[in-house]
Design a protein around this motif. Structure first.
Motif, PDB file in Angstrom:
ATOM      1  N   ILE A 293       0.850  -1.183   0.000  1.00 51.79           N
ATOM      2  CA  ILE A 293       0.000   0.000   0.000  1.00 51.79           C
ATOM      3  C   ILE A 293       0.887   1.234   0.000  1.00 51.79           C
ATOM      4  CG2 ILE A 293      -1.668   1.364   1.318  1.00 51.79           C
ATOM      5  CD1 ILE A 293      -2.674  -1.272   2.535  1.00 51.79           C
ATOM      6  N   LEU A 294       0.667   2.126  -0.961  1.00 54.41           N
ATOM      7  CA  LEU A 294       1.305   3.437  -0.935  1.00 54.41           C
ATOM      8  C   LEU A 294       0.294   4.378  -0.306  1.00 54.41           C
ATOM      9  CD1 LEU A 294       3.918   4.879  -1.764  1.00 54.41           C
ATOM     10  CD2 LEU A 294       2.779   5.524  -3.887  1.00 54.41           C
ATOM     11  N   GLY A 295       0.515   4.719   0.951  1.00 54.74           N
ATOM     12  CA  GLY A 295      -0.498   5.399   1.741  1.00 54.74           C
ATOM     13  C   GLY A 295      -0.283   6.887   1.858  1.00 54.74           C
ATOM     14  N   GLY A 296      -1.345   7.654   1.637  1.00 58.27           N
ATOM     15  CA  GLY A 296      -1.290   9.088   1.852  1.00 58.27           C
ATOM     16  C   GLY A 296      -2.005   9.847   0.760  1.00 58.27           C
ATOM     17  N   ALA A 297      -2.830  10.809   1.157  1.00 55.71           N
ATOM     18  CA  ALA A 297      -3.540  11.621   0.173  1.00 55.71           C
ATOM     19  C   ALA A 297      -2.568  12.377  -0.719  1.00 55.71           C
ATOM     20  CB  ALA A 297      -4.472  12.596   0.887  1.00 55.71           C
ATOM     21  N   GLY A 298      -1.462  12.854  -0.142  1.00 57.31           N
ATOM     22  CA  GLY A 298      -0.488  13.605  -0.905  1.00 57.31           C
ATOM     23  C   GLY A 298       0.285  12.769  -1.912  1.00 57.31           C
TER      24      GLY A 298
ATOM     25  N   VAL B 186       4.785  -7.204  -7.302  1.00 54.90           N
ATOM     26  CA  VAL B 186       3.543  -7.424  -6.563  1.00 54.90           C
ATOM     27  C   VAL B 186       2.659  -6.196  -6.784  1.00 54.90           C
ATOM     28  CG1 VAL B 186       4.733  -8.815  -4.809  1.00 54.90           C
ATOM     29  CG2 VAL B 186       4.304  -6.375  -4.383  1.00 54.90           C
ATOM     30  N   PRO B 187       1.362  -6.316  -6.577  1.00 58.79           N
ATOM     31  CA  PRO B 187       0.486  -5.152  -6.772  1.00 58.79           C
ATOM     32  C   PRO B 187       0.813  -4.039  -5.779  1.00 58.79           C
ATOM     33  CG  PRO B 187      -0.791  -7.185  -6.665  1.00 58.79           C
ATOM     34  CD  PRO B 187       0.605  -7.530  -6.239  1.00 58.79           C
ATOM     35  N   ILE B 188       0.740  -2.805  -6.254  1.00 63.81           N
ATOM     36  CA  ILE B 188       0.871  -1.648  -5.373  1.00 63.81           C
ATOM     37  C   ILE B 188      -0.476  -0.943  -5.343  1.00 63.81           C
ATOM     38  CG2 ILE B 188       1.807  -0.210  -7.231  1.00 63.81           C
ATOM     39  CD1 ILE B 188       3.473   1.217  -5.024  1.00 63.81           C
ATOM     40  N   ILE B 189      -0.954  -0.648  -4.150  1.00 56.97           N
ATOM     41  CA  ILE B 189      -2.284  -0.093  -3.945  1.00 56.97           C
ATOM     42  C   ILE B 189      -2.164   1.390  -3.635  1.00 56.97           C
ATOM     43  CG2 ILE B 189      -4.453  -0.292  -2.661  1.00 56.97           C
ATOM     44  CD1 ILE B 189      -3.598  -2.886  -4.125  1.00 56.97           C
ATOM     45  N   ASP B 190      -2.743   2.226  -4.482  1.00 53.49           N
ATOM     46  CA  ASP B 190      -2.842   3.660  -4.227  1.00 53.49           C
ATOM     47  C   ASP B 190      -4.011   3.862  -3.271  1.00 53.49           C
ATOM     48  OD1 ASP B 190      -3.806   6.381  -4.467  1.00 53.49           O
ATOM     49  OD2 ASP B 190      -2.623   6.598  -6.291  1.00 53.49           O
ATOM     50  N   SER B 191      -3.748   4.398  -2.078  1.00 57.76           N
ATOM     51  CA  SER B 191      -4.804   4.473  -1.064  1.00 57.76           C
ATOM     52  C   SER B 191      -5.964   5.366  -1.491  1.00 57.76           C
ATOM     53  CB  SER B 191      -4.239   4.960   0.275  1.00 57.76           C
ATOM     54  OG  SER B 191      -3.741   6.290   0.185  1.00 57.76           O
ATOM     55  N   VAL B 192      -5.693   6.413  -2.268  1.00 57.59           N
ATOM     56  CA  VAL B 192      -6.769   7.295  -2.716  1.00 57.59           C
ATOM     57  C   VAL B 192      -7.657   6.579  -3.725  1.00 57.59           C
ATOM     58  CG1 VAL B 192      -7.298   9.453  -3.911  1.00 57.59           C
ATOM     59  CG2 VAL B 192      -5.451   9.378  -2.226  1.00 57.59           C
ATOM     60  N   LEU B 193      -7.054   5.863  -4.657  1.00 57.51           N
ATOM     61  CA  LEU B 193      -7.850   5.117  -5.630  1.00 57.51           C
ATOM     62  C   LEU B 193      -8.602   3.973  -4.961  1.00 57.51           C
ATOM     63  CD1 LEU B 193      -5.462   5.020  -8.722  1.00 57.51           C
ATOM     64  CD2 LEU B 193      -7.148   6.739  -8.041  1.00 57.51           C
ATOM     65  N   ALA B 194      -7.999   3.359  -3.945  1.00 56.63           N
ATOM     66  CA  ALA B 194      -8.704   2.313  -3.196  1.00 56.63           C
ATOM     67  C   ALA B 194      -9.946   2.887  -2.523  1.00 56.63           C
ATOM     68  CB  ALA B 194      -7.773   1.685  -2.160  1.00 56.63           C
ATOM     69  N   GLY B 195      -9.816   4.108  -1.988  1.00 60.70           N
ATOM     70  CA  GLY B 195     -10.972   4.752  -1.378  1.00 60.70           C
ATOM     71  C   GLY B 195     -12.078   5.004  -2.379  1.00 60.70           C
ATOM     72  N   ALA B 196     -11.704   5.449  -3.572  1.00 58.88           N
ATOM     73  CA  ALA B 196     -12.700   5.694  -4.618  1.00 58.88           C
ATOM     74  C   ALA B 196     -13.368   4.400  -5.056  1.00 58.88           C
ATOM     75  CB  ALA B 196     -12.037   6.380  -5.813  1.00 58.88           C
ATOM     76  N   ARG B 197     -12.588   3.342  -5.208  1.00 56.39           N
ATOM     77  CA  ARG B 197     -13.162   2.059  -5.614  1.00 56.39           C
ATOM     78  C   ARG B 197     -14.098   1.521  -4.548  1.00 56.39           C
ATOM     79  NH1 ARG B 197      -7.931   1.438  -8.329  1.00 56.39           N
ATOM     80  NH2 ARG B 197      -6.943   0.722  -6.404  1.00 56.39           N
ATOM     81  N   TRP B 198     -13.728   1.691  -3.283  1.00 58.13           N
ATOM     82  CA  TRP B 198     -14.624   1.266  -2.197  1.00 58.13           C
ATOM     83  C   TRP B 198     -15.957   1.996  -2.301  1.00 58.13           C
ATOM     84  CZ3 TRP B 198     -17.070   4.397   1.226  1.00 58.13           C
ATOM     85  CH2 TRP B 198     -17.774   3.769   2.258  1.00 58.13           C
ATOM     86  N   ALA B 199     -15.919   3.286  -2.587  1.00 57.29           N
ATOM     87  CA  ALA B 199     -17.145   4.068  -2.663  1.00 57.29           C
ATOM     88  C   ALA B 199     -18.056   3.571  -3.778  1.00 57.29           C
ATOM     89  CB  ALA B 199     -16.813   5.543  -2.877  1.00 57.29           C
ATOM     90  N   LEU B 200     -17.465   3.081  -4.861  1.00 58.23           N
ATOM     91  CA  LEU B 200     -18.266   2.563  -5.962  1.00 58.23           C
ATOM     92  C   LEU B 200     -18.917   1.242  -5.581  1.00 58.23           C
ATOM     93  CD1 LEU B 200     -15.880   3.274  -8.974  1.00 58.23           C
ATOM     94  CD2 LEU B 200     -17.943   4.522  -8.335  1.00 58.23           C
ATOM     95  N   ARG B 201     -18.191   0.414  -4.839  1.00 60.44           N
ATOM     96  CA  ARG B 201     -18.747  -0.894  -4.447  1.00 60.44           C
ATOM     97  C   ARG B 201     -19.592  -0.779  -3.187  1.00 60.44           C
ATOM     98  NH1 ARG B 201     -13.467  -2.609  -6.178  1.00 60.44           N
ATOM     99  NH2 ARG B 201     -12.702  -2.374  -4.055  1.00 60.44           N
ATOM    100  N   SER B 202     -19.139   0.062  -2.247  1.00 63.72           N
ATOM    101  CA  SER B 202     -19.866   0.314  -1.004  1.00 63.72           C
ATOM    102  C   SER B 202     -20.272  -0.979  -0.307  1.00 63.72           C
ATOM    103  CB  SER B 202     -21.099   1.187  -1.270  1.00 63.72           C
ATOM    104  OG  SER B 202     -21.602   1.720  -0.074  1.00 63.72           O
ATOM    105  N   HIS B 203     -19.282  -1.802   0.040  1.00 60.24           N
ATOM    106  CA  HIS B 203     -19.542  -3.061   0.710  1.00 60.24           C
ATOM    107  C   HIS B 203     -19.576  -2.941   2.232  1.00 60.24           C
ATOM    108  CE1 HIS B 203     -18.046  -5.604  -2.950  1.00 60.24           C
ATOM    109  NE2 HIS B 203     -19.271  -5.151  -3.093  1.00 60.24           N
ATOM    110  N   ALA B 204     -19.576  -1.724   2.717  1.00 59.36           N
ATOM    111  CA  ALA B 204     -19.593  -1.526   4.164  1.00 59.36           C
ATOM    112  C   ALA B 204     -20.903  -2.052   4.744  1.00 59.36           C
ATOM    113  CB  ALA B 204     -19.447  -0.046   4.496  1.00 59.36           C
ATOM    114  N   PRO B 205     -20.881  -2.511   6.005  1.00 55.14           N
ATOM    115  CA  PRO B 205     -22.129  -2.969   6.619  1.00 55.14           C
ATOM    116  C   PRO B 205     -23.137  -1.842   6.714  1.00 55.14           C
ATOM    117  CG  PRO B 205     -20.375  -2.740   8.252  1.00 55.14           C
ATOM    118  CD  PRO B 205     -19.741  -2.593   6.908  1.00 55.14           C
ATOM    119  N   PRO B 206     -24.428  -2.164   6.632  1.00 52.57           N
ATOM    120  CA  PRO B 206     -25.441  -1.106   6.690  1.00 52.57           C
ATOM    121  C   PRO B 206     -25.425  -0.392   8.036  1.00 52.57           C
ATOM    122  CG  PRO B 206     -26.445  -3.287   6.870  1.00 52.57           C
ATOM    123  CD  PRO B 206     -25.007  -3.502   6.516  1.00 52.57           C
TER     124      PRO B 206
END
Length: 253
Positions: A185-190, A204-224
């Motif tokens: 994970i490459l972490g940080g808004a900046g 290995v895959p590198i995860i951009d934390s900002v893009l991960a946040g955006a992808r989460w918002a599209l899927r929205s798998h958080a508990p209700p």
């Protein structure tokens, strides 16, 4: 059209612009992204004190975004993303919000964990124990292989992207080689947008934390949420009008 509220818990307008640009680009035209900036606190969160204040600032920015100027209610979002790799105020905001809430760190943890054991690379040496604690609280510690912090803060890295990429590339390679990470994970808004240039040759895959946040918002798998309306379960004293308006009435008021 889905609506995503992004909260920048620090006072840096440049970070808010970066978040708005990258999250909107990743979300696409069918999501309307609105980024708001903390009204008080630190320009960049880099230690325990600024992190503690940022939790309050996150709640305040959320309340102000919902109520708006002159007490006029604003259109409610469908999800909320805390735009800081550290997610200050996450659990408190999730408790208070009727819509799903996550932060850059939690979203990145979830995405990276799909690949197996993962490492974190980020700026600012004081973030190490803070992120370890967050991973433990969110249940991701068993798959966290380690945290590699570089000395410059995220703000300093963002100010010199060329030097930052060289430093962060080496840190990511070290994380794979020394920690045996199956994702980084490459972490940080900046640091938004830097992962793509570091990925080639990493193995290995590198995860951009900002893009991960955006992808989460599209899927929205958080508990209700257990709430139907936004609010707090306590009466507030001496806080902003927007926060106070979402608290319980004081006894005898």
């Amino acid at each position: 059209m889905r609506k995503l509220l992004v909260i920048n818990p620090n006072t840096s307008a440049s970070v808010s612009r970066l978040l708005q640009s990258h999250v909107q680009a990743a979300s696409g035209l069918h999501v309307r992204v609105r980024t708001v900036t903390a009204r008080f606190g630190a320009p960049y969160i880099s230690d325990e004190a600024s992190y503690a204040v940022a939790g309050h600032a996150t709640l305040d920015a959320w309340a102000a975004a919902l109520i708006g100027p002159d007490g006029v209610p604003q259109e409610a979002p469908d999800a909320v993303l805390i735009g800081c790799f550290g997610d200050p105020g996450l659990l408190a905001l999730r408790e208070s919000s009727p819509v799903p809430v996550t932060g850059l760190a939690e979203a990145a943890f979830i995405e990276a964990a799909r690949h197996g054991r993962f490492a974190i690379v980020t700026g600012g040496e004081r973030w190490g124990p803070m992120l370890q604690r967050l991973a433990q609280a969110l249940g991701h510690a068993p798959l966290l292989a380690g945290i590699h912090t570089v000395a410059p803060t995220g703000a300093q890295l963002a100010a010199d992207p060329l030097a930052a990429r060289a430093l962060l590339s080496q840190a990511c390679r070290d994380a794979v080689r020394q920690l045996g990470a199956q994702a980084v994970i490459l972490g940080g808004a900046g640091l938004a947008g830097m992962a793509a240039s570091i990925q080639p040759g990493l193995g290995v895959p590198i995860i951009d934390s900002v893009l991960a946040g955006a992808r989460w918002a599209l899927r929205s798998h958080a508990p209700p949420s257990q709430r139907s309306t936004p609010g707090f379960d306590v009466p507030w004293e001496h806080l902003s009008p927007e926060l106070s308006a979402l608290g319980l009435p004081r006894s005898g008021a």
